[in-house]
Design a protein around this motif. Structure first.
Motif, PDB file in Angstrom:
ATOM      1  N   ILE A 120      -4.416  11.411   8.537  1.00  0.00           N
ATOM      2  CA  ILE A 120      -5.223  11.417   9.770  1.00  0.00           C
ATOM      3  C   ILE A 120      -4.393  11.225  10.918  1.00  0.00           C
ATOM      4  CG2 ILE A 120      -7.332  10.895  11.117  1.00  0.00           C
ATOM      5  CD1 ILE A 120      -8.524  10.030   8.474  1.00  0.00           C
ATOM      6  N   ASN A 121      -4.075  12.226  11.694  1.00  0.00           N
ATOM      7  CA  ASN A 121      -3.416  12.007  13.105  1.00  0.00           C
ATOM      8  C   ASN A 121      -4.236  12.020  14.205  1.00  0.00           C
ATOM      9  OD1 ASN A 121      -0.821  12.127  11.735  1.00  0.00           O
ATOM     10  ND2 ASN A 121      -0.896  14.461  11.533  1.00  0.00           N
ATOM     11  N   VAL A 122      -4.119  11.037  14.883  1.00  0.00           N
ATOM     12  CA  VAL A 122      -5.314  10.778  16.103  1.00  0.00           C
ATOM     13  C   VAL A 122      -4.738  11.649  16.966  1.00  0.00           C
ATOM     14  CG1 VAL A 122      -6.317   9.284  17.477  1.00  0.00           C
ATOM     15  CG2 VAL A 122      -6.289   8.658  15.192  1.00  0.00           C
ATOM     16  N   SER A 123      -5.379  12.788  17.373  1.00  0.00           N
ATOM     17  CA  SER A 123      -4.800  13.592  18.653  1.00  0.00           C
ATOM     18  C   SER A 123      -5.931  13.273  19.747  1.00  0.00           C
ATOM     19  CB  SER A 123      -4.782  15.071  18.082  1.00  0.00           C
ATOM     20  OG  SER A 123      -4.388  15.903  19.221  1.00  0.00           O
ATOM     21  N   SER A 124      -6.356  14.464  20.531  1.00  0.00           N
ATOM     22  CA  SER A 124      -7.111  14.384  21.599  1.00  0.00           C
ATOM     23  C   SER A 124      -7.506  15.630  21.938  1.00  0.00           C
ATOM     24  CB  SER A 124      -6.288  13.819  22.558  1.00  0.00           C
ATOM     25  OG  SER A 124      -6.894  13.436  24.068  1.00  0.00           O
ATOM     26  N   ALA A 164      -1.011  18.518  21.638  1.00  0.00           N
ATOM     27  CA  ALA A 164      -0.877  20.013  21.413  1.00  0.00           C
ATOM     28  C   ALA A 164       0.168  19.996  20.156  1.00  0.00           C
ATOM     29  CB  ALA A 164      -0.481  20.851  22.510  1.00  0.00           C
ATOM     30  N   TRP A 165       1.216  19.242  20.047  1.00  0.00           N
ATOM     31  CA  TRP A 165       2.142  19.333  19.093  1.00  0.00           C
ATOM     32  C   TRP A 165       1.543  18.532  17.901  1.00  0.00           C
ATOM     33  CZ3 TRP A 165       3.862  15.599  15.628  1.00  0.00           C
ATOM     34  CH2 TRP A 165       5.049  16.155  15.022  1.00  0.00           C
ATOM     35  N   VAL A 166       0.826  17.611  17.949  1.00  0.00           N
ATOM     36  CA  VAL A 166       0.080  16.898  16.926  1.00  0.00           C
ATOM     37  C   VAL A 166      -1.124  17.674  16.297  1.00  0.00           C
ATOM     38  CG1 VAL A 166      -1.577  14.994  16.262  1.00  0.00           C
ATOM     39  CG2 VAL A 166       0.479  14.743  17.868  1.00  0.00           C
ATOM     40  N   ASN A 167      -1.628  18.525  16.750  1.00  0.00           N
ATOM     41  CA  ASN A 167      -2.734  19.565  16.569  1.00  0.00           C
ATOM     42  C   ASN A 167      -1.924  20.611  15.730  1.00  0.00           C
ATOM     43  OD1 ASN A 167      -4.534  17.903  17.706  1.00  0.00           O
ATOM     44  ND2 ASN A 167      -5.546  19.788  18.886  1.00  0.00           N
ATOM     45  N   SER A 168      -0.859  21.190  16.274  1.00  0.00           N
ATOM     46  CA  SER A 168      -0.336  22.328  15.573  1.00  0.00           C
ATOM     47  C   SER A 168       0.467  21.793  14.191  1.00  0.00           C
ATOM     48  CB  SER A 168       0.863  22.964  16.625  1.00  0.00           C
ATOM     49  OG  SER A 168       1.499  23.830  15.839  1.00  0.00           O
TER      50      SER A 168
END
Length: 253
Positions: free
Chosen positions: A135-139, A154-158
């Motif tokens: 699980i990567n906590v993005s925003s 946005a990098w984390v999401n991609s």
């Protein structure tokens, strides 16, 4: 046997909520944060309350050598980690040119480089075993033009979306959690007041994490807790970026 979760930024806010809820569900834990004293306090609380095993790793993820100790723990095949929660992070209150390049680099190292390296370390053993998750906590900021913090998220999401599809067939699920304003220490550390955004936009951290874990179990690629932030993300897809940029001051005061 109990599953083990490794959580970064585990002594406060979203990370602490993950630690408490996963411990309550019977997970053993590896807790990572910079402050060893706070780590040991949290470990004692969770061990006493939930009777789980808790290991602590004091590490500053912006320091490559200290980050390496966490990578080594994730690659330990004899003590497998079943779930990695990449939560550690911070934001900068000032705009890009008001920060030094070193400050911006430090934020990038924690928000992007640490996520990349820890995910790489975790994915190998997980894929080899045929099970595991990240699980990567993005925003929600990832969907908005709000400077380098948004760009990093946005990098984390991609990355998370790609990894979810890339490794699903090997039994590994990757999800990006995209919260909005949340009642934690995060904004206090930035020097941002609760009055910087309308009250209805502030989320309760325990509810957010409970929703995220539910979405993770459903194998969702993105978890966007709460109706208001699902609406925000929907709106960002319809409104021109130039209009969205007018709201850059929201959450900075």
């Amino acid at each position: 046997m109990s599953e083990t979760a490794l959580i970064t930024g585990a002594t406060a806010g979203i990370g602490l909520a993950f630690a408490r809820q996963l411990a309550a569900q019977g997970h053993d834990l590896v807790l990572v944060a910079r402050d060893k004293g706070r780590l040991e306090e949290v470990a004692a609380e969770l061990t006493t309350t939930h009777r789980v095993q808790v290991e602590v790793l004091a590490a500053d993820l912006g320091d490559r050598a200290q980050l390496g100790t966490v990578e080594e723990r994730l690659t330990d095949m004899e003590r497998p980690v079943d779930l990695l929660v990449n939560n550690a992070g911070f934001g900068l209150k000032q705009r890009f040119l008001d920060n030094t390049a070193d400050q911006e680099q430090e934020m990038l190292d924690v928000l992007v480089v640490a996520v990349l390296r820890l995910s790489h370390a975790a994915l190998g053993p997980m894929a080899a075993r045929g099970r595991g998750g990240i699980i990567n906590v993005s925003s929600v900021a990832a969907f908005l033009p709000r400077g380098t913090y948004s760009a990093a998220k946005a990098w984390v999401n991609s990355f998370s979306e790609w990894a979810s599809h890339e490794y699903a067939e090997r039994g590994v699920h990757v999800m990006a959690l995209c919260p909005g304003f949340t009642k934690t220490e995060f904004h206090e550390r930035m020097g941002v007041s609760r009055g910087s955004a309308p009250g209805f936009m502030w989320l309760e951290v325990d509810d957010l994490v409970a929703a995220a874990l539910k979405d993770y179990r459903k194998k969702k690629v993105f978890s966007i807790p709460s109706a208001q932030y699902k609406a925000v993300v929907g709106v960002t897809r319809a409104i021109p970026k130039g209009v969205l940029q007018r709201f850059q001051s929201l959450g900075r005061k």
